[in-house]
Enzyme design. Structure first.
Site, PDB file in Angstrom:
ATOM      1  N   ARG A 198       0.790  -1.226   0.000  1.00 27.00           N
ATOM      2  CA  ARG A 198       0.000   0.000   0.000  1.00 27.00           C
ATOM      3  C   ARG A 198       0.831   1.290   0.000  1.00 27.00           C
ATOM      4  O   ARG A 198       0.588   2.174  -0.798  1.00 27.00           O
ATOM      5  CB  ARG A 198      -0.925  -0.007   1.226  1.00 27.00           C
ATOM      6  CG  ARG A 198      -2.193   0.777   1.015  1.00 27.00           C
ATOM      7  CD  ARG A 198      -3.286   0.350   1.942  1.00 27.00           C
ATOM      8  NE  ARG A 198      -2.968   0.487   3.359  1.00 27.00           N
ATOM      9  CZ  ARG A 198      -3.647  -0.110   4.312  1.00 27.00           C
ATOM     10  NH1 ARG A 198      -4.662  -0.880   4.010  1.00 27.00           N
ATOM     11  NH2 ARG A 198      -3.317   0.061   5.571  1.00 27.00           N
ATOM     12  N   HIS A 245      -8.453  -3.379  -7.342  1.00 31.50           N
ATOM     13  CA  HIS A 245      -8.145  -2.714  -6.065  1.00 31.50           C
ATOM     14  C   HIS A 245      -9.362  -2.757  -5.149  1.00 31.50           C
ATOM     15  O   HIS A 245     -10.239  -1.887  -5.226  1.00 31.50           O
ATOM     16  CB  HIS A 245      -7.730  -1.265  -6.351  1.00 31.50           C
ATOM     17  CG  HIS A 245      -6.984  -0.613  -5.223  1.00 31.50           C
ATOM     18  ND1 HIS A 245      -5.728  -1.006  -4.836  1.00 31.50           N
ATOM     19  CD2 HIS A 245      -7.320   0.409  -4.398  1.00 31.50           C
ATOM     20  CE1 HIS A 245      -5.312  -0.242  -3.835  1.00 31.50           C
ATOM     21  NE2 HIS A 245      -6.265   0.618  -3.544  1.00 31.50           N
ATOM     22  N   TYR A 289     -18.792  13.706 -12.534  1.00 28.76           N
ATOM     23  CA  TYR A 289     -18.712  14.884 -13.408  1.00 28.76           C
ATOM     24  C   TYR A 289     -17.406  14.952 -14.203  1.00 28.76           C
ATOM     25  O   TYR A 289     -17.358  15.595 -15.251  1.00 28.76           O
ATOM     26  CB  TYR A 289     -18.846  16.173 -12.585  1.00 28.76           C
ATOM     27  CG  TYR A 289     -20.154  16.297 -11.845  1.00 28.76           C
ATOM     28  CD1 TYR A 289     -21.372  16.293 -12.533  1.00 28.76           C
ATOM     29  CD2 TYR A 289     -20.189  16.410 -10.465  1.00 28.76           C
ATOM     30  CE1 TYR A 289     -22.575  16.394 -11.854  1.00 28.76           C
ATOM     31  CE2 TYR A 289     -21.389  16.515  -9.770  1.00 28.76           C
ATOM     32  CZ  TYR A 289     -22.579  16.505 -10.474  1.00 28.76           C
ATOM     33  OH  TYR A 289     -23.767  16.600  -9.801  1.00 28.76           O
TER      34      TYR A 289
END
Length: 481
Positions: free
Chosen positions: A31, A77, A121
């Protein structure tokens, strides 16, 4: 009884210690820390690979960020969508990345700390330089592992034609470890890599003549060279970074103003202005009459108007002292080497990238050689067929089924099953004189290619030259000031 209780307690402590070590290593490797080879953490690697699998090249239309995040989360993921989107956004921000890896369309945030628009968006695709990270990934150049649900595979590392760890830097906090690598200029890093390939005995002082220091996306000045030397020699150092500020004097009014056009890396402009206004209000800094943000799409510009007869250099030094117009960047060049966290100096990072590229070039060449030998084998079979055309046509016409024809070809003309299948699949137009000439030409070209690929695999200098040529191409395509 007390002895039994003590033994149970020791066993529990050992189990907790082992569990915590497993967790710590999972965070370190899976990570928080980048790999020294491609300079990426798993989430960055998965986003780039996932977008590549979706066909989101730099010359293709943008896709909704929500679609990309969903694909990455579903396939590679298994973490929250916000973690993936935050990473995607950062990779598209030119004030965070020296060379952006994602080309974003829409509101992706600003240097003022404005948040990006919601993922429904915004739209995104890969940048051209990000595609260089994925070149030849389909040629068995890197190892793959199963994804979390074993429905597919993902790369352990990307082929990475660009030295991403140094040009874009990295930051991350793991369990007991932290990394903070500053960004650098691509032209300087590629030049240093080419020199290091030619002269493996180069010292870090020699490399520093090519790479004088980091190159932050928001520019600014690094004050003093000791911090840079420490970082490059030991992997740790403190850099003092200052804003670029020019002093202008109005001859008519005899008033000066300070014009700030560059900020230290990762400084929030809006918060900086608030801090200056707060210092003026609290009278900790006196002599400023006005403060304006005149930034636009052409660049950053903050104007600090001074009162009459004020000495601008004194006020500027006060601003450096009390605000983030001067910051300290603590360099810790920590990365994963063979899945182990190591603090590396400049030369070690460059050498690790060269070794990675060497492995990629060798594996790519071996793949191309195998494919060329397979093609040559097929072409040999077709050449035999064209030399014995009448006998082969008669054999095929007399055969009761394709399998009978295949076995007949293999026995009568000593062909392999692949060659026999290629002959049976051959279209009649290949029998024309022109097509026969084309086959003969292709066979000669493939044989020449096989000799060339074998020569590369047998020659380490040839491999090094290929790495240098590719670095030269990257430098010419993407270098900037």
């Amino acid at each position: 009884m007390p002895d039994e209780a003590r033994l149970t307690q020791i066993a529990l402590e050992d189990e907790m210690r082992l569990s915590y070590m497993d967790y710590a290593m999972s965070v370190i490797v899976g990570r928080a820390l980048p790999d020294v080879r491609d300079g990426l953490k798993p989430v960055h690697r998965r986003i780039l690979y996932g977008m590549n699998e979706m066909g989101l090249a730099a010359n293709r239309p943008y896709r909704k960020s929500a679609k990309i995040v969903g694909e990455i989360m579903g396939n590679f993921h298994p973490h929250g969508d916000s973690a993936i989107y935050d990473t995607l956004v950062r990779m598209a921000q030119p004030f965070n990345m020296r060379y952006t890896l994602v080309d974003g369309q829409g509101n992706f945030g600003s240097v003022d700390g404005d948040p990006p628009a919601a993922m429904r968006y915004t739209e995104a695709r890969l940048t051209k330089i990000a595609q260089e990270m994925l070149v030849d990934i389909d040629k068995e150049t890197v190892d793959f592992r199963p994804t979390y649900d074993e429905s597919s595979v993902e790369p352990l590392v990307l082929p990475a034609k660009i030295p991403s760890l140094l040009i874009n830097g990295a930051g991350g906090i793991a369990v007991g470890y932290a990394t903070n690598i500053p960004p650098h200029n691509l032209g300087e890093i590629t030049t240093a890599l080419i020199e290091l390939i030619d002269r493996p005995d180069m010292s870090i002082a020699d490399l520093m003549e090519i790479i004088p220091g980091p190159d932050f996306p928001t520019a600014g000045f690094i004050y003093g060279t000791q911090g840079i030397r420490d970082a490059y020699h030991t992997g740790r150092g403190l850099l003092m970074v200052r804003a670029k500020a020019d002093i202008e004097t109005d001859e008519k009014t005899d008033r000066s103003r300070i014009i700030v056009t560059e900020l230290p890396y990762q400084v929030n402009k809006a918060r900086l202005l608030e801090k200056i206004a707060e210092l003026i209000h609290d009278k900790r800094i006196e002599g400023i009459s006005d403060l304006r943000d005149e930034s636009d799409r052409d660049g950053l510009r903050v104007v600090i108007e001074l009162k009459k007869n004020e000495t601008p250099i004194v006020l500027l030094n006060q601003l450096f002292k009390h605000t983030q117009m001067q910051t300290t960047f603590g360099v810790i060049m920590l990365a994963l080497v063979n899945n182990r966290p190591e603090v590396l100096n400049l030369k070690q990072i460059l050498a690790a990238f060269i070794e990675h590229r060497r492995e990629v070039v060798i594996r790519r060449t071996a793949f191309d050689l195998r494919k060329a030998e397979e093609r040559a084998h097929i072409l040999e079979g077709l050449t035999i067929a064209l030399s014995n055309l009448d006998a082969i046509i008669a054999l095929i016409r007399e055969a009761s089924a394709p399998d009978v024809a295949r076995h007949g070809l293999m026995e009568q003309f000593a062909l392999s099953e692949l060659q026999a299948n290629a002959i049976l699949d051959m279209r009649l137009q290949r029998l024309t004189q022109l097509e026969q000439n084309k086959l003969a030409t292709e066979y000669q070209e493939v044989k020449a290619k096989i000799l060339e690929l074998k020569a590369i695999l047998d020659s380490d200098p040839r491999v090094r030259q290929i790495i240098k040529d590719e670095l030269q191409e990257i430098r010419e395509a993407y270098t900037d000031e």
